[in-house]
Design a protein around this motif. Structure first.
Motif, PDB file in Angstrom:
ATOM      1  N   SER A  40     -11.927  10.580 -87.546  1.00  0.00           N
ATOM      2  CA  SER A  40     -12.942  10.609 -88.602  1.00  0.00           C
ATOM      3  C   SER A  40     -12.959  11.956 -89.315  1.00  0.00           C
ATOM      4  CB  SER A  40     -14.322  10.297 -88.024  1.00  0.00           C
ATOM      5  OG  SER A  40     -14.549  11.086 -86.886  1.00  0.00           O
ATOM      6  N   VAL A  41     -12.525  13.001 -88.603  1.00  0.00           N
ATOM      7  CA  VAL A  41     -12.448  14.295 -89.270  1.00  0.00           C
ATOM      8  C   VAL A  41     -11.396  14.249 -90.372  1.00  0.00           C
ATOM      9  CG1 VAL A  41     -11.807  16.700 -88.963  1.00  0.00           C
ATOM     10  CG2 VAL A  41     -13.215  15.575 -87.257  1.00  0.00           C
ATOM     11  N   ILE A  42     -10.270  13.664 -90.056  1.00  0.00           N
ATOM     12  CA  ILE A  42      -9.208  13.571 -91.065  1.00  0.00           C
ATOM     13  C   ILE A  42      -9.658  12.690 -92.219  1.00  0.00           C
ATOM     14  CG2 ILE A  42      -6.859  12.845 -91.499  1.00  0.00           C
ATOM     15  CD1 ILE A  42      -6.121  13.537 -88.742  1.00  0.00           C
ATOM     16  N   ASN A  43     -10.284  11.585 -91.846  1.00  0.00           N
ATOM     17  CA  ASN A  43     -10.712  10.681 -92.913  1.00  0.00           C
ATOM     18  C   ASN A  43     -11.718  11.339 -93.838  1.00  0.00           C
ATOM     19  OD1 ASN A  43      -9.102   8.552 -92.245  1.00  0.00           O
ATOM     20  ND2 ASN A  43     -10.583   7.648 -90.844  1.00  0.00           N
ATOM     21  N   SER A  44     -12.642  12.093 -93.253  1.00  0.00           N
ATOM     22  CA  SER A  44     -13.610  12.774 -94.117  1.00  0.00           C
ATOM     23  C   SER A  44     -12.928  13.774 -95.022  1.00  0.00           C
ATOM     24  CB  SER A  44     -14.661  13.526 -93.286  1.00  0.00           C
ATOM     25  OG  SER A  44     -14.854  12.915 -92.068  1.00  0.00           O
ATOM     26  N   ALA A  45     -11.971  14.482 -94.440  1.00  0.00           N
ATOM     27  CA  ALA A  45     -11.271  15.484 -95.256  1.00  0.00           C
ATOM     28  C   ALA A  45     -10.567  14.828 -96.425  1.00  0.00           C
ATOM     29  CB  ALA A  45     -10.283  16.248 -94.384  1.00  0.00           C
ATOM     30  N   ARG A  46      -9.894  13.716 -96.134  1.00  0.00           N
ATOM     31  CA  ARG A  46      -9.198  13.018 -97.211  1.00  0.00           C
ATOM     32  C   ARG A  46     -10.179  12.514 -98.246  1.00  0.00           C
ATOM     33  NH1 ARG A  46      -5.406   8.673 -94.547  1.00  0.00           N
ATOM     34  NH2 ARG A  46      -4.815   8.264 -96.705  1.00  0.00           N
ATOM     35  N   ASP A  47     -11.286  12.019 -97.737  1.00  0.00           N
ATOM     36  CA  ASP A  47     -12.356  11.544 -98.584  1.00  0.00           C
ATOM     37  C   ASP A  47     -12.792  12.613 -99.573  1.00  0.00           C
ATOM     38  OD1 ASP A  47     -15.437   9.832 -97.834  1.00  0.00           O
ATOM     39  OD2 ASP A  47     -13.639   9.156 -98.877  1.00  0.00           O
ATOM     40  N   LEU A  48     -12.872  13.840 -99.048  1.00  0.00           N
ATOM     41  CA  LEU A  48     -13.345  14.934 -99.885  1.00  0.00           C
ATOM     42  C   LEU A  48     -12.256  15.504-100.759  1.00  0.00           C
ATOM     43  CD1 LEU A  48     -15.449  16.651 -97.101  1.00  0.00           C
ATOM     44  CD2 LEU A  48     -16.348  15.529 -99.138  1.00  0.00           C
ATOM     45  N   GLY A  49     -11.083  14.914-100.708  1.00  0.00           N
ATOM     46  CA  GLY A  49     -10.053  15.327-101.647  1.00  0.00           C
ATOM     47  C   GLY A  49      -8.988  16.244-101.090  1.00  0.00           C
ATOM     48  N   ALA A  50      -8.997  16.466 -99.772  1.00  0.00           N
ATOM     49  CA  ALA A  50      -7.980  17.368 -99.231  1.00  0.00           C
ATOM     50  C   ALA A  50      -6.617  16.713 -99.262  1.00  0.00           C
ATOM     51  CB  ALA A  50      -8.346  17.756 -97.793  1.00  0.00           C
ATOM     52  N   LYS A  51      -5.598  17.523 -99.632  1.00  0.00           N
ATOM     53  CA  LYS A  51      -4.256  16.990 -99.638  1.00  0.00           C
ATOM     54  C   LYS A  51      -3.693  17.093 -98.235  1.00  0.00           C
ATOM     55  CE  LYS A  51      -3.529  16.652-104.265  1.00  0.00           C
ATOM     56  NZ  LYS A  51      -4.415  17.647-104.770  1.00  0.00           N
ATOM     57  N   ALA A  52      -2.570  16.424 -98.013  1.00  0.00           N
ATOM     58  CA  ALA A  52      -1.998  16.408 -96.664  1.00  0.00           C
ATOM     59  C   ALA A  52      -1.714  17.800 -96.153  1.00  0.00           C
ATOM     60  CB  ALA A  52      -0.732  15.570 -96.643  1.00  0.00           C
ATOM     61  N   LYS A  53      -1.202  18.665 -97.028  1.00  0.00           N
ATOM     62  CA  LYS A  53      -0.847  19.972 -96.503  1.00  0.00           C
ATOM     63  C   LYS A  53      -2.098  20.754 -96.117  1.00  0.00           C
ATOM     64  CE  LYS A  53      -0.065  22.645-100.825  1.00  0.00           C
ATOM     65  NZ  LYS A  53      -1.326  22.574-101.369  1.00  0.00           N
ATOM     66  N   ASP A  54      -3.217  20.483 -96.782  1.00  0.00           N
ATOM     67  CA  ASP A  54      -4.458  21.133 -96.373  1.00  0.00           C
ATOM     68  C   ASP A  54      -4.911  20.612 -95.018  1.00  0.00           C
ATOM     69  OD1 ASP A  54      -5.264  20.570 -99.730  1.00  0.00           O
ATOM     70  OD2 ASP A  54      -4.699  22.512 -98.853  1.00  0.00           O
ATOM     71  N   ILE A  55      -4.803  19.285 -94.888  1.00  0.00           N
ATOM     72  CA  ILE A  55      -5.224  18.699 -93.607  1.00  0.00           C
ATOM     73  C   ILE A  55      -4.376  19.254 -92.475  1.00  0.00           C
ATOM     74  CG2 ILE A  55      -5.430  16.567 -92.298  1.00  0.00           C
ATOM     75  CD1 ILE A  55      -6.073  15.138 -94.787  1.00  0.00           C
ATOM     76  N   LEU A  56      -3.085  19.368 -92.743  1.00  0.00           N
ATOM     77  CA  LEU A  56      -2.202  19.940 -91.734  1.00  0.00           C
ATOM     78  C   LEU A  56      -2.664  21.342 -91.356  1.00  0.00           C
ATOM     79  CD1 LEU A  56       1.445  18.972 -92.687  1.00  0.00           C
ATOM     80  CD2 LEU A  56       0.286  18.593 -90.532  1.00  0.00           C
ATOM     81  N   LYS A  57      -2.915  22.104 -92.397  1.00  0.00           N
ATOM     82  CA  LYS A  57      -3.261  23.498 -92.157  1.00  0.00           C
ATOM     83  C   LYS A  57      -4.636  23.626 -91.508  1.00  0.00           C
ATOM     84  CE  LYS A  57      -3.987  26.120 -95.829  1.00  0.00           C
ATOM     85  NZ  LYS A  57      -5.133  27.028 -95.967  1.00  0.00           N
ATOM     86  N   ASP A  58      -5.598  22.840 -91.956  1.00  0.00           N
ATOM     87  CA  ASP A  58      -6.978  23.053 -91.516  1.00  0.00           C
ATOM     88  C   ASP A  58      -7.385  22.234 -90.308  1.00  0.00           C
ATOM     89  OD1 ASP A  58      -7.828  23.085 -95.007  1.00  0.00           O
ATOM     90  OD2 ASP A  58      -7.322  24.757 -93.660  1.00  0.00           O
ATOM     91  N   VAL A  59      -6.775  21.084 -90.122  1.00  0.00           N
ATOM     92  CA  VAL A  59      -7.220  20.237 -89.016  1.00  0.00           C
ATOM     93  C   VAL A  59      -6.163  20.118 -87.923  1.00  0.00           C
ATOM     94  CG1 VAL A  59      -7.998  17.944 -88.352  1.00  0.00           C
ATOM     95  CG2 VAL A  59      -8.657  18.886 -90.564  1.00  0.00           C
ATOM     96  N   VAL A  60      -4.955  19.724 -88.356  1.00  0.00           N
ATOM     97  CA  VAL A  60      -3.945  19.373 -87.349  1.00  0.00           C
ATOM     98  C   VAL A  60      -3.415  20.588 -86.595  1.00  0.00           C
ATOM     99  CG1 VAL A  60      -1.723  18.304 -87.005  1.00  0.00           C
ATOM    100  CG2 VAL A  60      -3.310  17.335 -88.638  1.00  0.00           C
ATOM    101  N   LEU A  61      -2.933  21.566 -87.355  1.00  0.00           N
ATOM    102  CA  LEU A  61      -2.341  22.721 -86.669  1.00  0.00           C
ATOM    103  C   LEU A  61      -3.310  23.467 -85.753  1.00  0.00           C
ATOM    104  CD1 LEU A  61       0.274  24.087 -89.198  1.00  0.00           C
ATOM    105  CD2 LEU A  61       0.618  22.911 -87.053  1.00  0.00           C
TER     106      LEU A  61
END
Lengths: 255, 572, 335
Positions: free
Chosen positions: B185-206
């Protein structure tokens, strides 16, 4: 008295978590230990249950000194906050687990287990797996499991904290009913003052490891022993039911 | 209804008679003694023998071996560190990329790639290195025939490349586990808010992977230090400490000096171990018990350059490994030395006439090790992690020692330790089984530790509360709760036992000959055809057994279902 | 309660220790004579050992291992070796083992028929043949690189052969130690330095050079020469060259191990091997070389494949004693 705690002390390192705690409880009554987090209420419960050993002091149950007893031999059953149900066993297996160690044969054990399941209103669920149950149902299974061994004392550690408001109210009523019907002595830990006031026959308010006041809920409400108690209770009013019992409390509006 | 009077006068008591209490206590102490003592006896003591040996020479006690190492082997030392550092960095990067690649696959794609990963883990020694040369050597199919390159892989870069690609699977699996725990749900919210994949990678996944990345770096470094097979086969003139140790044992008969060299490997590994332990705790504490989709909802193909890069590398790696394994399988049926493919069954025949019994023996020993080893690991980690016995971290450290030294060292330690009374088991099946079990303990205990943290303390406490003694708690709560860990341990133990070579090289006797030894032998004598057949057989058998075990446990789980919802089994 | 706990712990410890002690006591039982345990360099000798069983009724079990590894195993096993017969491998390892006291003295009548050059004066090690070393040359690569096929040792130190030679580590391979010894003695240190410069790959097994040459990884492999090479070469374009300026060689050892589980049977094996000509003839057939003729000159139906005068004199004592010095020197060239 049925349950007596005498000068119980417990420290972890430098921190004194429970400081010279003493109280007693009659058989068949429900005691609530109430306090904010960190006041030592769960530690106290764990000591009564046998999972922690007090640094000094005694715990006496039904005339027997159980201070040095390990949990498996204490005639005390606990319902933990996270229930601690065994995920790889189904409901009836969970409920009858404790009966194995009391030399009750399987048939009788299942019979007894189903009786208690019935008492908590889950009699069709006996073959269900734990993860197929809702939170409230799991809670009731945990309760049935603890009661099935017919302990002298039943401990509950914030058992309703994971449930939603409506369910909490419902469960409270059912628990009280059950406790009175069975006459089981219970000690119940919570940080919710409404819950404590409605459920308990006696309340113990703890603050920083010390017992601040112990009395019936009404007496505490009427005569809080100090400002901490009255602020903690934060009550505006109490609504009484027809049977003389407290039905609802109205809390102070917090700023 | 409940009879209230009867309830109040309840005289049922948990059996307090002295005998059963004593039995429970003795049993509990006996188990502790067994696992903790076992670790001391079969890991610490052999290594201690090697340690003592490092001070040995014809003239008695001396430090001269250490002096020799420093003067003669300093280059090898430096080279080990060099290779280790490069490998750990490259491998970690590749592992992260590949695990991201796999986690974002769905359905049949996911099955294929996960299967590939498992196949790679089942890697009989030596043969992969040979396949590597066949593909990428001076006359390699790829480098020479396809790309017309004339490269020389016999140097440190060859070693680094080879180690990197072979250590990826085990790292990727661990990272996969971490990725599965990231809250979707964290990823989904981020995407919802407009984050691109590389942001998600940088901010959530890594960030979520951080402890795992550090563990990868450390573990890969240690593994690389201890790896002697790769440098021995493709290092050419480039010698690392581990391959030098191997040479000293296998060739020069220089046990004393080799013992000293092993100690040099041990010290940095120990330091890294303590750092690793710290981070491992962090990794395990972030366990979310919420079940969620194992698929990582990050659509790579819509994620710009980074996405394509990850997919590209992931596919490339898969391709490389597929080629490697195809090469092994093909060599089993292709006449060696011929320029074009010429089918032959002569190697298969040879293997089955001479070597069938060794294969059965390997299977038998592997089974024994897998079953006992998994139990051992579970009970060991229970006492160390849960019951927190005194000096628990010391025992845990001892249990991890075999990982940090080359297998040959562990094998030599066993000979030194168990070749005379009171415990003379050299030349027997027992010594092989025990050796393999304890060699694999570092990994199996870590697998168990991670799974153990999922068993809530409340379960144990409830069981005790209701009257269960110590042994009953282990039987009723711990063991059932650890079933997934036991499965993973079983698979790992089985695979390793079938393919481990280093430690057992010195411990086999003619009547306890194992398939992997035959493999080593065939490679040693240049019979690539035979070697490929044995390797292929080992791979196929291991996969079959793993598959069977997996299916069996899945079936048993499903069979216990009742009620309305099906029980979802979480993979890895 | 506390006191009880201590008592219980002590009780359980005592119980477990006594259980272990009994188990261990059982393992103290002396090993009864079982099958003969043989370590050989190669599985193909099975045929020979099968004949041993047929002739004597003594069963065997065998394992193959390089002679350097065997030496390590002997050292690790110390006073309790686990095998009886050591068959094949560079003689220098056997000499080392003798010096460390691991070999058995075996006396038998047929010793007088053996060439004294190949028999230890204390009768602790013997020889089953010789390994000679030459070049394997990949003609395709020679042509490709415009080189001339080497005919002598002097040819291969030509800088043109840089990175085209595969040799195995003399520390590990008895065959390659023989080469190193010969080169150091006959050609000197400077030569060896230049030789080392041209080496592409230092293998760890005796078969590495021929394999790599056949695989096309190098132009020249320094390899042992016997009939088995044909099988490895197959239809690859590789020729075998006997360098005209000298052929390094080493005897291959045979020994019975002292204090082994079946020591008597081990000694008997050695005696059996040399007493009946048929055994040595079989050996020659398996090895695909007639080298065993040099061991027992009176052997019928076996001929040497080359002129024995070709081989220079080999002082075994010096061969063994120079090992450490030469091996260290060579290893130093690869830093």
């Amino acid at each position: 008295m049925y349950l007596e705690l005498e000068h119980i002390k417990k420290s972890f390192g430098d921190k004194t978590v429970v400081d010279d705690l003493s109280f007693s409880l009659e058989q068949g009554k429900l005691l609530c230990i109430l306090g904010s987090s960190g006041c030592g209420k769960t530690t106290t419960l764990n000591m009564i249950g046998g999972f922690l050993r007090p640094d000094s002091g005694r715990i006496i149950l039904d005339g027997q000194d159980i201070t040095e007893m390990t949990p498996e031999y204490r005639p005390v059953a606990t319902v933990f906050q996270s229930y601690g149900l065994f995920p790889h066993m189904n409901v009836i297996q969970n409920v009858t687990y404790g009966l194995k160690f009391r030399h009750i044969d399987r048939k009788d054990a299942i019979e007894r287990g189903e009786r208690y399941l019935d008492l908590v209103g889950l009699h069709e669920y006996s073959k269900y797996r734990i993860d197929e149950l809702s939170g409230g149902q799991q809670q009731r299974v945990a309760l049935a499991r603890a009661l099935a061994v017919e302990p002298k004392l039943c401990l509950l550690d914030e058992p309703f904290s994971n449930l939603d408001a409506a369910l909490r109210v419902k469960m409270r009523v059912e628990l009280k009913k059950l406790q009175e019907e069975l006459g089981i002595t219970m000690v119940f830990v919570t940080h919710d003052q409404e819950e404590a006031i409605i459920l308990s026959d006696f309340m113990t308010i703890m603050d920083q490891g010390r017992l601040v006041q112990m009395d019936t809920p009404e007496n505490i409400y009427r005569n809080p022993s100090n400002s901490y108690v009255s602020e903690f209770l934060g009550l505006k009013d109490i609504v009484w039911g027809e049977d003389g019992k407290i039905m609802k409390v109205i809390a102070n509006e917090k700023l | 209804m409940i009879d209230r009077k009867k309830l109040l006068s309840n005289t049922e008591r948990v059996s307090q008679n002295t005998l059963s209490r004593y039995i429970d206590m003795i049993g509990d102490h006996a188990l502790q003694f067994l696992v903790l003592g076992g670790v001391v006896l079969f890991i610490f003591y052999p290594l201690f023998c090697v340690f003592l040996r490092s001070f040995h020479s014809a003239d008695g006690f001396t430090f001269s071996q250490y002096a020799k190492v420093i003067t003669e082997e300093s280059t090898a030392l430096w080279r080990s560190v060099f290779v280790g550092s490069f490998t750990s960095v490259l491998c970690t990067i590749l592992s992260v990329v590949f695990s991201l690649f796999i986690s974002t696959r769905r359905g049949w794609q996911k099955i294929i790639f996960t299967a590939l990963l498992i196949v790679i883990m089942v890697s009989p020694p030596f043969v992969s290195s040979i396949a590597y040369i066949q593909l990428y050597g001076r006359r390699g199919w790829i480098t020479y025939n396809l790309l017309h390159l004339n490269i020389m892989p016999y140097n440190q870069w060859g070693i680094i490349a080879m180690q990197t690609i072979s250590f990826v699977p085990i790292n990727a699996l661990m990272l996969n586990g971490l990725l599965a725990k990231i809250d979707r749900s964290v990823i989904n919210s981020a995407r919802d808010l407009g984050a691109k994949a590389k942001d998600i990678l940088k901010d959530v996944v890594l960030p979520a992977l951080k402890p795992g990345i550090i563990v990868c770096l450390l573990l890969t470094f240690v593994r690389s230090l201890a790896d002697y097979g790769t440098p021995a086969i493709i290092g050419g003139r480039f010698r690392t400490l581990a391959s030098q140790i191997y040479i000293q044992f296998m060739g020069a008969g220089n046990i004393d000096k080799a013992a000293a060299m092993n100690m040099f490997l041990l010290v940095p590994s120990l330091i890294l171990f303590f750092i690793y332990r710290h981070f491992m705790k962090k990794m395990n504490s972030n366990s979310s018990s919420r079940r969620q989709d194992a698929h990582l909802n990050l659509p790579l193909h819509k994620s710009g350059v980074i996405g394509w890069l990850i997919m590209g590398i992931g596919l490339l790696y898969s391709l490389i490994m597929t080629l490697q394994y195809s090469s092994i399988f093909l060599s089993a049926i292709n006449r060696t030395g011929s320029k074009i493919f010429s089918f032959t069954t002569e190697y298969i025949e040879k293997v089955f006439t001479y070597n069938a019994s060794t294969l059965y023996r390997s299977l038998l020993y592997a089974f024994i090790v897998s079953i006992i080893g998994s139990l051992f690991a579970v009970i060991f980690s229970y006492y160390v992690e849960r019951r927190k016995v005194r000096f628990g971290s010391v025992f845990d450290c001892i249990a991890t020692l075999p990982y940090m030294i080359p297998g040959t060292c562990f094998g030599i330690g066993f000979i030194l330790a168990f070749n005379s009374a009171p415990l003379k088991i050299t030349g027997t099946a027992l010594i092989l089984i025990i050796n393999m079990l304890f060699k694999q303990l570092p990994t199996t205990t870590k697998m168990c530790a991670a799974s153990l943290s999922q068993i809530h303390v409340a379960q144990e406490n409830s069981a005790r509360d209701l009257g269960a003694g110590r042994l009953a708690v282990i039987k009723d709560v711990i063991l059932p709760g650890m079933r997934p860990a036991m499965l993973t341990c079983f698979i790992y133990n089985f695979t390793s036992s079938m393919t481990t070579a280093g430690a057992i090289l010195f411990l086999v006797a003619p009547k306890t000959l194992l398939a992997v030894f035959k493999l080593f032998d065939a490679t040693y004598t240049g019979e690539y055809g035979v070697a490929s057949v044995i390797a292929s057989l080992i791979i196929i058998v291991v996969l079959l057994v793993e598959g069977l075990v997996f299916l069996l446990t899945s079936y048993l789980e499903k069979h216990n279902v009742s009620g309305t919802r099906t029980y979802q089994k979480e993979l890895w | 309660m506390r006191k009880n706990k201590i008592l219980l712990t002590v009780l359980s410890v005592i119980m477990i220790i006594s259980m272990l002690a009994t188990a261990v006591g059982c393992s103290k039982k002396p090993k009864t004579d079982g099958p003969l345990q043989i370590i050989a360099t190669n599985e193909t000798y099975k045929e020979l050992f099968d004949k041993f069983t047929a002739d004597t009724g003594i069963k065997y079990e065998m394992l193959s291992m390089s002679s350097g590894a065997v030496l390590s195993k002997l050292q690790a096993e110390g006073a309790n070796p686990t095998f009886d017969v050591w068959f094949g491998g560079g003689i220098n390892d056997f000499i080392n083992a003798k010096d460390l006291g691991y070999l058995q003295k075996v006396d038998f009548k047929a010793i007088k028929d053996l060439n004294p050059l190949f028999v230890d004066k204390d009768h602790q090690y013997f020889s089953k043949g010789m390994t000679i070393v030459g070049f394997a040359v990949n003609n395709d690569i020679i042509k490709e690189k415009g080189l001339k096929s080497p005919a002598t040792w002097d040819d291969i130190i030509d800088p043109k052969f840089n990175d085209e030679i595969v040799f195995s580590d003399p520390s590990v391979s008895g065959t390659c130690y023989a080469v190193l010894y010969a080169l150091m003695q006959k050609k000197g240190e400077d030569y060896v330095k230049k030789f080392a410069d041209n080496i592409l790959f230092l293998g760890s097994r005796g078969k590495d050079p021929i394999e790599k040459t056949v695989a096309g990884e190098c132009a020249v492999g320094i390899t042992y020469i016997d009939g088995t090479l044909d099988g490895i070469i197959g239809d690859a374009n590789v020729s075998i060259v006997y360098p005209t300026d000298g052929i390094p060689w080493t005897p291959e050892g045979v020994a019975a191990i002292k204090n082994s589980p079946n020591a008597k049977a081990g000694a008997y094996f050695v005696e059996w091997l040399y007493t009946d000509d048929a055994n040595l003839q079989l050996l020659a057939k398996i090895d695909k070389k007639g080298a065993v003729k040099a061991i027992k000159p009176g052997l019928k139906d076996v001929e040497l494949d080359y002129d024995a005068d070709f081989l220079y004199d080999l002082d075994l004592t010096e061969y063994a004693s120079k090992a450490t010095e030469y091996k260290n020197f060579f290893a130093g060239l690869f830093k």
